[in-house]
Design a protein around this motif. Structure first.
Motif, PDB file in Angstrom:
ATOM      1  N   GLN A   3       2.647   6.991  23.853  1.00 34.69           N
ATOM      2  CA  GLN A   3       2.505   7.034  22.406  1.00 34.69           C
ATOM      3  C   GLN A   3       3.645   7.839  21.798  1.00 34.69           C
ATOM      4  O   GLN A   3       3.999   8.899  22.294  1.00 34.69           O
ATOM      5  N   LYS A   4       4.224   7.316  20.729  1.00 35.01           N
ATOM      6  CA  LYS A   4       5.298   8.041  20.048  1.00 35.01           C
ATOM      7  C   LYS A   4       4.689   9.122  19.172  1.00 35.01           C
ATOM      8  O   LYS A   4       3.703   8.894  18.483  1.00 35.01           O
ATOM      9  N   ILE A   5       5.291  10.293  19.208  1.00 35.08           N
ATOM     10  CA  ILE A   5       4.834  11.412  18.396  1.00 35.08           C
ATOM     11  C   ILE A   5       5.489  11.295  17.026  1.00 35.08           C
ATOM     12  O   ILE A   5       6.710  11.184  16.918  1.00 35.08           O
ATOM     13  N   LYS A   6       4.683  11.312  15.988  1.00 31.11           N
ATOM     14  CA  LYS A   6       5.180  11.191  14.625  1.00 31.11           C
ATOM     15  C   LYS A   6       5.181  12.559  13.945  1.00 31.11           C
ATOM     16  O   LYS A   6       4.537  13.497  14.414  1.00 31.11           O
ATOM     17  N   LEU A   7       5.880  12.644  12.837  1.00 30.08           N
ATOM     18  CA  LEU A   7       5.867  13.878  12.050  1.00 30.08           C
ATOM     19  C   LEU A   7       4.445  14.231  11.642  1.00 30.08           C
ATOM     20  O   LEU A   7       4.066  15.405  11.624  1.00 30.08           O
ATOM     21  N   SER A   8       3.652  13.220  11.336  1.00 30.24           N
ATOM     22  CA  SER A   8       2.273  13.470  10.911  1.00 30.24           C
ATOM     23  C   SER A   8       1.444  14.087  12.031  1.00 30.24           C
ATOM     24  O   SER A   8       0.534  14.880  11.764  1.00 30.24           O
ATOM     25  N   THR A   9       1.755  13.766  13.272  1.00 31.67           N
ATOM     26  CA  THR A   9       1.046  14.350  14.416  1.00 31.67           C
ATOM     27  C   THR A   9       1.315  15.848  14.487  1.00 31.67           C
ATOM     28  O   THR A   9       0.394  16.648  14.681  1.00 31.67           O
ATOM     29  N   ILE A  10       2.581  16.221  14.313  1.00 30.29           N
ATOM     30  CA  ILE A  10       2.959  17.638  14.331  1.00 30.29           C
ATOM     31  C   ILE A  10       2.327  18.347  13.138  1.00 30.29           C
ATOM     32  O   ILE A  10       1.777  19.444  13.273  1.00 30.29           O
ATOM     33  N   ALA A  11       2.368  17.708  11.970  1.00 31.57           N
ATOM     34  CA  ALA A  11       1.817  18.297  10.749  1.00 31.57           C
ATOM     35  C   ALA A  11       0.319  18.560  10.896  1.00 31.57           C
ATOM     36  O   ALA A  11      -0.169  19.645  10.549  1.00 31.57           O
ATOM     37  N   GLY A  15      -1.530  22.084  10.638  1.00 29.22           N
ATOM     38  CA  GLY A  15      -2.138  22.230   9.322  1.00 29.22           C
ATOM     39  C   GLY A  15      -1.117  22.301   8.207  1.00 29.22           C
ATOM     40  O   GLY A  15      -1.307  23.010   7.226  1.00 29.22           O
ATOM     41  N   LEU A  16      -0.028  21.551   8.362  1.00 28.16           N
ATOM     42  CA  LEU A  16       1.050  21.531   7.373  1.00 28.16           C
ATOM     43  C   LEU A  16       1.243  20.113   6.861  1.00 28.16           C
ATOM     44  O   LEU A  16       0.693  19.163   7.399  1.00 28.16           O
ATOM     45  N   SER A  17       2.077  19.967   5.852  1.00 26.57           N
ATOM     46  CA  SER A  17       2.391  18.632   5.336  1.00 26.57           C
ATOM     47  C   SER A  17       3.519  18.011   6.166  1.00 26.57           C
ATOM     48  O   SER A  17       4.321  18.721   6.776  1.00 26.57           O
ATOM     49  N   VAL A  31      12.303  26.033   4.108  1.00 27.69           N
ATOM     50  CA  VAL A  31      11.195  26.364   5.006  1.00 27.69           C
ATOM     51  C   VAL A  31      11.471  27.730   5.628  1.00 27.69           C
ATOM     52  O   VAL A  31      12.572  27.984   6.124  1.00 27.69           O
ATOM     53  N   ALA A  32      10.469  28.588   5.597  1.00 27.98           N
ATOM     54  CA  ALA A  32      10.608  29.931   6.161  1.00 27.98           C
ATOM     55  C   ALA A  32      10.942  29.869   7.647  1.00 27.98           C
ATOM     56  O   ALA A  32      10.494  28.955   8.354  1.00 27.98           O
ATOM     57  N   ASP A  33      11.724  30.832   8.109  1.00 30.96           N
ATOM     58  CA  ASP A  33      12.155  30.858   9.508  1.00 30.96           C
ATOM     59  C   ASP A  33      10.980  30.834  10.475  1.00 30.96           C
ATOM     60  O   ASP A  33      11.011  30.116  11.474  1.00 30.96           O
ATOM     61  N   VAL A  34       9.951  31.606  10.185  1.00 30.77           N
ATOM     62  CA  VAL A  34       8.780  31.672  11.072  1.00 30.77           C
ATOM     63  C   VAL A  34       8.110  30.306  11.163  1.00 30.77           C
ATOM     64  O   VAL A  34       7.759  29.840  12.248  1.00 30.77           O
ATOM     65  N   THR A  35       7.948  29.649  10.029  1.00 30.92           N
ATOM     66  CA  THR A  35       7.323  28.321   9.994  1.00 30.92           C
ATOM     67  C   THR A  35       8.194  27.306  10.717  1.00 30.92           C
ATOM     68  O   THR A  35       7.699  26.482  11.493  1.00 30.92           O
ATOM     69  N   GLU A  41       8.715  24.558  17.940  1.00 31.08           N
ATOM     70  CA  GLU A  41       8.020  24.800  19.208  1.00 31.08           C
ATOM     71  C   GLU A  41       6.960  23.730  19.460  1.00 31.08           C
ATOM     72  O   GLU A  41       6.831  23.215  20.564  1.00 31.08           O
ATOM     73  N   LYS A  42       6.197  23.391  18.413  1.00 29.81           N
ATOM     74  CA  LYS A  42       5.152  22.372  18.545  1.00 29.81           C
ATOM     75  C   LYS A  42       5.768  21.005  18.810  1.00 29.81           C
ATOM     76  O   LYS A  42       5.240  20.219  19.602  1.00 29.81           O
ATOM     77  N   ALA A  43       6.900  20.707  18.192  1.00 23.22           N
ATOM     78  CA  ALA A  43       7.574  19.427  18.417  1.00 23.22           C
ATOM     79  C   ALA A  43       7.993  19.281  19.879  1.00 23.22           C
ATOM     80  O   ALA A  43       7.797  18.222  20.485  1.00 23.22           O
ATOM     81  N   VAL A  44       8.531  20.348  20.440  1.00 25.97           N
ATOM     82  CA  VAL A  44       8.925  20.323  21.854  1.00 25.97           C
ATOM     83  C   VAL A  44       7.692  20.172  22.730  1.00 25.97           C
ATOM     84  O   VAL A  44       7.670  19.368  23.674  1.00 25.97           O
ATOM     85  N   GLU A  45       6.651  20.937  22.414  1.00 26.74           N
ATOM     86  CA  GLU A  45       5.411  20.902  23.188  1.00 26.74           C
ATOM     87  C   GLU A  45       4.798  19.502  23.222  1.00 26.74           C
ATOM     88  O   GLU A  45       4.321  19.045  24.261  1.00 26.74           O
TER      89      GLU A  45
END
Length: 59
Positions: A3-11, A15-17, A31-35, A41-45
């Motif tokens: 399955q391809k990971i989409k931006l919406s999956t990461i969002a 809990g982000l847009s 976008v803040a550095d922390v965010t 990190e989540k995209a890589v994961e």
């Protein structure tokens, strides 16, 4: 086929847009550095792979 990971999956996972995720992955200063770090990190994961063809639809 995996399955391809989409931006919406990461969002959803964070809990982000999708707009925030998109901006962060493009290193936007809006976008803040922390965010941005959390998103990257989540995209890589999740195994997110940038899709140049999909991105070209914006232009």
């Amino acid at each position: 086929m995996a399955q391809k990971i989409k931006l919406s999956t990461i969002a959803e996972a964070l809990g982000l847009s999708t707009a925030t995720v998109s901006l962060a992955l493009r290193d936007s200063p809006l976008v803040a550095d922390v965010t941005r770090d959390r998103i990257k990190e989540k995209a890589v994961e999740l195994g997110y792979i940038y899709n140049r063809r999909a991105a070209s639809l914006r232009t």
